[in-house]
Design a protein around this motif. Structure first.
Motif, PDB file in Angstrom:
ATOM      1  N   MET A 141       1.242  -1.448  -0.062  1.00  0.00           N
ATOM      2  CA  MET A 141       0.017  -0.067   0.475  1.00  0.00           C
ATOM      3  C   MET A 141       0.913   1.810   0.186  1.00  0.00           C
ATOM      4  N   GLU A 142       1.976   0.970   0.867  1.00  0.00           N
ATOM      5  CA  GLU A 142       2.548   2.047   0.874  1.00  0.00           C
ATOM      6  C   GLU A 142       3.371   2.591  -0.414  1.00  0.00           C
ATOM      7  N   GLU A 143       3.484   1.412  -1.724  1.00  0.00           N
ATOM      8  CA  GLU A 143       3.901   1.703  -2.447  1.00  0.00           C
ATOM      9  C   GLU A 143       3.342   2.238  -3.522  1.00  0.00           C
ATOM     10  N   LYS A 144       1.891   2.178  -3.434  1.00  0.00           N
ATOM     11  CA  LYS A 144       1.198   2.662  -4.212  1.00  0.00           C
ATOM     12  C   LYS A 144       1.085   4.198  -3.658  1.00  0.00           C
ATOM     13  N   ASN A 145       0.960   4.457  -2.918  1.00  0.00           N
ATOM     14  CA  ASN A 145       0.613   5.910  -1.620  1.00  0.00           C
ATOM     15  C   ASN A 145       1.738   6.860  -2.998  1.00  0.00           C
ATOM     16  N   LYS A 146       2.971   5.869  -2.968  1.00  0.00           N
ATOM     17  CA  LYS A 146       4.318   7.132  -3.232  1.00  0.00           C
ATOM     18  C   LYS A 146       3.441   6.705  -5.428  1.00  0.00           C
ATOM     19  N   GLN A 147       3.749   6.103  -5.618  1.00  0.00           N
ATOM     20  CA  GLN A 147       2.917   6.562  -6.917  1.00  0.00           C
ATOM     21  C   GLN A 147       2.297   7.729  -7.594  1.00  0.00           C
ATOM     22  N   GLY A 148       1.441   7.917  -5.779  1.00  0.00           N
ATOM     23  CA  GLY A 148       0.355   8.394  -5.882  1.00  0.00           C
ATOM     24  C   GLY A 148       0.897   9.823  -6.511  1.00  0.00           C
ATOM     25  N   GLU A 149       1.272  10.107  -4.954  1.00  0.00           N
ATOM     26  CA  GLU A 149       2.032  11.164  -4.674  1.00  0.00           C
ATOM     27  C   GLU A 149       3.263  11.718  -5.830  1.00  0.00           C
ATOM     28  N   PHE A 150       3.851  10.497  -6.503  1.00  0.00           N
ATOM     29  CA  PHE A 150       4.983  10.579  -7.929  1.00  0.00           C
ATOM     30  C   PHE A 150       3.963  11.555  -8.890  1.00  0.00           C
ATOM     31  N   LEU A 151       2.821  10.790  -9.344  1.00  0.00           N
ATOM     32  CA  LEU A 151       1.506  11.340 -10.483  1.00  0.00           C
ATOM     33  C   LEU A 151       1.337  12.790  -9.760  1.00  0.00           C
ATOM     34  N   GLN A 152       1.129  13.425  -8.563  1.00  0.00           N
ATOM     35  CA  GLN A 152       0.744  14.368  -8.406  1.00  0.00           C
ATOM     36  C   GLN A 152       2.110  15.226  -8.778  1.00  0.00           C
ATOM     37  N   TRP A 153       3.459  14.729  -8.547  1.00  0.00           N
ATOM     38  CA  TRP A 153       4.816  16.287  -8.671  1.00  0.00           C
ATOM     39  C   TRP A 153       4.705  15.679 -10.193  1.00  0.00           C
ATOM     40  N   LEU A 154       4.611  15.115 -11.112  1.00  0.00           N
ATOM     41  CA  LEU A 154       4.805  15.073 -12.449  1.00  0.00           C
ATOM     42  C   LEU A 154       4.137  15.917 -13.335  1.00  0.00           C
TER      43      LEU A 154
ATOM     44  N   GLY B 130      -2.484  -1.860 -15.873  1.00  0.00           N
ATOM     45  CA  GLY B 130      -1.998  -3.366 -14.557  1.00  0.00           C
ATOM     46  C   GLY B 130      -1.404  -1.916 -13.797  1.00  0.00           C
ATOM     47  N   PHE B 131      -0.607  -0.682 -14.445  1.00  0.00           N
ATOM     48  CA  PHE B 131       0.174  -0.416 -13.106  1.00  0.00           C
ATOM     49  C   PHE B 131      -0.319   1.295 -12.225  1.00  0.00           C
ATOM     50  N   ASN B 132      -0.272   0.960 -11.564  1.00  0.00           N
ATOM     51  CA  ASN B 132      -0.804   2.106  -9.890  1.00  0.00           C
ATOM     52  C   ASN B 132      -2.324   1.408  -9.248  1.00  0.00           C
ATOM     53  N   SER B 133      -2.459   0.172  -9.835  1.00  0.00           N
ATOM     54  CA  SER B 133      -3.545  -0.188  -9.615  1.00  0.00           C
ATOM     55  C   SER B 133      -4.284  -0.257  -8.021  1.00  0.00           C
ATOM     56  N   LYS B 134      -5.324  -0.077  -7.901  1.00  0.00           N
ATOM     57  CA  LYS B 134      -5.669  -0.473  -5.828  1.00  0.00           C
ATOM     58  C   LYS B 134      -6.114  -2.604  -5.834  1.00  0.00           C
ATOM     59  N   ASN B 135      -5.914  -2.731  -5.280  1.00  0.00           N
ATOM     60  CA  ASN B 135      -6.003  -4.554  -5.212  1.00  0.00           C
ATOM     61  C   ASN B 135      -7.117  -4.190  -3.885  1.00  0.00           C
ATOM     62  N   ILE B 136      -8.659  -4.144  -3.984  1.00  0.00           N
ATOM     63  CA  ILE B 136      -9.321  -4.576  -3.460  1.00  0.00           C
ATOM     64  C   ILE B 136     -10.180  -5.357  -3.657  1.00  0.00           C
ATOM     65  N   ILE B 137     -10.738  -5.542  -1.720  1.00  0.00           N
ATOM     66  CA  ILE B 137     -11.607  -6.559  -2.028  1.00  0.00           C
ATOM     67  C   ILE B 137     -13.957  -6.695  -1.841  1.00  0.00           C
ATOM     68  N   ILE B 138     -14.332  -6.715  -2.187  1.00  0.00           N
ATOM     69  CA  ILE B 138     -15.528  -7.383  -2.212  1.00  0.00           C
ATOM     70  C   ILE B 138     -16.396  -8.013  -1.005  1.00  0.00           C
ATOM     71  N   ILE B 139     -17.004  -7.510  -0.322  1.00  0.00           N
ATOM     72  CA  ILE B 139     -18.277  -7.723   0.837  1.00  0.00           C
ATOM     73  C   ILE B 139     -18.940  -7.956   0.404  1.00  0.00           C
ATOM     74  N   GLY B 140     -19.314  -9.348   0.209  1.00  0.00           N
ATOM     75  CA  GLY B 140     -20.981  -9.500  -0.445  1.00  0.00           C
ATOM     76  C   GLY B 140     -21.285  -9.383  -2.136  1.00  0.00           C
ATOM     77  N   ALA B 141     -21.926 -10.956  -2.177  1.00  0.00           N
ATOM     78  CA  ALA B 141     -21.420 -11.019  -3.709  1.00  0.00           C
ATOM     79  C   ALA B 141     -23.114 -11.252  -4.393  1.00  0.00           C
ATOM     80  N   GLY B 142     -24.166 -10.163  -3.978  1.00  0.00           N
ATOM     81  CA  GLY B 142     -25.040  -9.634  -4.464  1.00  0.00           C
ATOM     82  C   GLY B 142     -25.404  -8.396  -5.345  1.00  0.00           C
ATOM     83  N   LYS B 143     -26.533  -8.087  -5.744  1.00  0.00           N
ATOM     84  CA  LYS B 143     -27.026  -7.229  -7.102  1.00  0.00           C
ATOM     85  C   LYS B 143     -26.150  -6.298  -6.503  1.00  0.00           C
ATOM     86  N   ASN B 144     -25.675  -5.408  -5.562  1.00  0.00           N
ATOM     87  CA  ASN B 144     -24.847  -4.329  -5.882  1.00  0.00           C
ATOM     88  C   ASN B 144     -23.333  -4.876  -5.598  1.00  0.00           C
ATOM     89  N   GLY B 145     -22.875  -5.798  -5.297  1.00  0.00           N
ATOM     90  CA  GLY B 145     -21.324  -6.442  -5.427  1.00  0.00           C
ATOM     91  C   GLY B 145     -21.538  -6.558  -6.926  1.00  0.00           C
TER      92      GLY B 145
END
Length: 464
Positions: free
Chosen positions: A1-14, A138-153
Motif C-alpha cells: 500500500m505504501e508503494e501505491k501511495n508513493k506512486q500517487g504522490e509521484f503522479l501529482q508531482w509529475l 495494470g500499473f498504479n492499480s489498487k487491490n480491492i476486495i468486495i464484501i457481499g456478492a449480491g446485486k450491488n456487489g
C-alpha cells in the motif's frame, strides 16, 4: 500500500512539474515575442519569475491537482484548468500592477491568459489520457476486495471490469453463501475468513455491499479495516433501487443523502449565471435585436395578419407562470396554446418556417432573460397544457423546473428539439434536462451556446 501511495504522490508531482514547465516556458516565450511588437516591458525578471510561480502555487491551493484520481470527467478537467489559470493570471496581473513592475501590460496579459488557458487544458487532458492508459496496462492499480456478492456487489464488479483505467484490481468476493464457490471464479470465502486473507495479501481497499440489517457485522468490518489501515467503503443497500449518484451532507453529525447534486444551489454559481445572462442578453438586444425586429417584423406582417410578437403563458422555475415572447411564425389560430407545431404544419407561414429552422423565432426571449423569467441556457419552457399532461405521466418531469428555463438547452443540442410525438421522446428530453441541472457548470453553458450557434447556421431538421 505504501508503494501505491508513493506512486500517487509521484503522479501529482509529475503533473505539477509539467505545469511549472509550461507556465515558465510560455511566459518567457510570450514576453519575448511581444516585447518588440507591443512595447511591453517587465522590470526585474528574476523577481517577476518568482512571483509568477508563487501565484501558481497560491492558485493551486484553491484548485488542487486531482488528475490522479480514479474517476475524473473530461469536462471537469477543462473547467478546473481554466479556473486555475484564471485565478493565477488575476493574482499575477494584480501583483505586477500593484508593484508597478511593467508598462503596456494589457495586451500581454490578454494573450498570456488565452495561450496559457488553452495550453494547460491540452496538457492536462493529455496527461489524464496517459494516466488512464498507464492504469489500463495494470500499473498504479489498487487491490480491492468486495464484501457481499449480491446485486450491488456484482454491479460494482461489472463497473470496475468495464473500464480498467479506473485503476482497480478486484482480488475477489467474500460472502456467507458458500454455494457461490461453484459459480464465482473469484469467490474467496465466508466473511469471517476475510481477516486471515488480508493478513497474507496486499489489500488496499474494502468495499462492503451487504445489507444494512447486518449492522453489527458492518461495524466489525469497519473496525478491522481501520486497525489494519485499509480504506473502507460502504455501498448502501437502497442503491439496487435508486441507481444514481447521491449527495452526502450533514446536519451536525447526522448524515443526509440528497438524490441529486444541484450546482445552482450555490449562491456564487447563481450569481455567475445571472451576471452572464444579463451581459449576454444586453449585448444581443442592443447589437442584433433592433434590426432583426424591423426586418422580421416587416416580413411577418406581409405574410399574415396579426402582431409581430407571439406571447404565450409557459411554466418557469418552481412552476411559476410567465409570458414567453417569440416572433410569430404562424397564422392567427385558436389552437396555438393547445396543439404543438408539427412538420409541414399548415398554420406555419413561409417566413415562420425560416425563423423556426434557424432558431431566430426565439430571439425575443432575451427580453425574458433580462426580466429574470428565463436564462440563456436551461430546459426549454413548455406550454401549460404540456406541463399539466406530462407531470402526470413522467415521474421526474417537474424536477426540470428547479432551474430557470432557457432559450436553448442540453436536450436541444442533443437532438431533442421541436415536436414530441411520443411519450418516450418527452422522457428523453426530461432525462437530459435533469442531467443538465445536476451537472451545471459555466463551461457547460458556453458549450451549449456554441453548439446552438453552429446549429443555427447549419439548420436543424427537427425545427418546424
Amino acid at each position: 500500500m505504501e508503494e501505491k501511495n508513493k506512486q500517487g504522490e509521484f503522479l501529482q508531482w509529475l503533473i505539477g512539474t509539467g505545469d511549472l514547465l509550461i507556465l515558465n516556458l510560455l511566459f518567457f516565450a510570450i514576453y519575448h515575442k511581444l516585447k518588440d511588437f507591443t512595447g511591453v516591458n517587465l522590470y526585474n525578471l528574476k523577481e517577476i519569475t518568482l512571483l509568477l510561480n508563487f501565484c501558481y502555487f497560491f492558485a493551486l491551493y484553491f484548485v488542487p491537482i486531482r488528475l490522479h484520481r480514479s474517476v475524473v470527467f473530461l469536462e471537469k478537467i477543462v473547467q478546473r484548468s481554466f479556473t486555475l489559470i484564471t485565478t493565477q493570471t488575476i493574482l499575477f496581473a494584480t501583483c505586477i500592477d500593484f508593484l508597478k513592475q511593467g508598462t503596456h501590460l494589457l495586451m500581454f496579459f490578454a494573450i498570456y491568459y488565452v495561450v496559457m488557458s488553452v495550453s494547460f487544458t491540452i496538457w492536462r487532458v493529455l496527461i489524464r489520457i496517459i494516466i488512464k492508459e498507464y492504469r489500463r496496462r495494470g500499473f498504479n492499480s489498487k487491490n480491492i476486495i468486495i464484501i457481499g456478492a449480491g446485486k450491488n456487489g456484482m454491479e460494482l464488479f461489472r463497473v470496475i471490469k468495464t473500464d480498467l483505467s479506473y485503476g482497480f484490481n478486484v482480488l475477489g468476493f467474500f460472502d456467507d453463501n458458500k454455494r457461490l464457490k461453484d459459480i464465482l471464479p473469484n469467490y474467496l470465502g465466508r466473511i469471517d475468513e476475510m481477516s486471515a486473507y488480508v493478513a497474507n495479501h496486499d489489500v488496499d481497499e474494502i468495499y462492503c455491499t451487504i445489507p444494512g440489517t447486518n449492522s453489527d457485522k458492518i461495524s466489525d468490518l469497519l473496525l478491522f479495516a481501520e486497525k489494519n489501515m485499509i480504506r473502507f467503503y460502504i455501498i448502501p443497500e437502497f442503491y439496487r433501487n435508486v441507481k444514481k449518484s447521491m449527495v452526502l451532507d450533514f446536519l451536525e453529525s447526522v448524515p443526509l443523502l440528497s438524490p441529486r447534486n444541484e450546482p445552482l444551489q450555490s449562491p456564487y454559481n447563481r450569481f455567475l449565471k445571472r451576471t452572464f445572462d444579463i451581459i449576454f442578453s444586453l449585448i444581443a438586444l442592443i447589437a442584433i435585436y433592433p434590426w432583426l425586429y424591423i426586418i422580421a417584423g416587416i416580413l411577418i406582417k406581409i405574410s399574415s395578419k396579426g402582431p409581430i410578437l407571439f406571447k404565450q403563458k409557459r411554466t418557469g422555475i418552481y412552476g411559476h407562470v410567465f409570458e414567453c415572447y417569440k416572433f410569430r411564425t404562424m397564422k392567427m389560430n385558436e389552437d396555438a396554446d393547445v396543439i404543438q407545431a408539427v412538420k409541414d404544419d399548415p398554420r406555419t407561414t413561409k417566413i415562420g418556417s425560416f425563423l423556426r429552422h434557424t432558431n431566430l423565432d426565439e430571439f425575443p426571449q432575451f427580453v425574458n432573460v433580462l426580466l429574470g423569467d428565463m436564462s440563456v441556457v436551461g430546459p426549454r419552457p413548455h406550454m401549460l397544457k404540456h406541463t399539466e399532461l406530462y407531470s402526470k405521466l413522467i415521474d421526474k418531469y417537474m424536477v426540470r423546473h428547479l432551474v430557470k428555463p432557457g432559450i436553448t438547452g442540453w436536450a436541444q443540442i442533443m437532438g431533442y428539439r421541436g415536436e414530441t410525438r411520443t411519450l418516450e421522446q418527452m422522457e428523453g428530453r426530461v432525462k437530459r434536462d435533469v442531467w443538465y441541472l445536476e451537472n451545471w457548470s459555466f463551461f457547460l453553458d458556453l458549450k451549449i451556446i456554441f453548439v446552438t450557434v453552429v446549429n443555427m447556421f447549419k439548420g436543424e431538421k427537427n425545427a418546424y
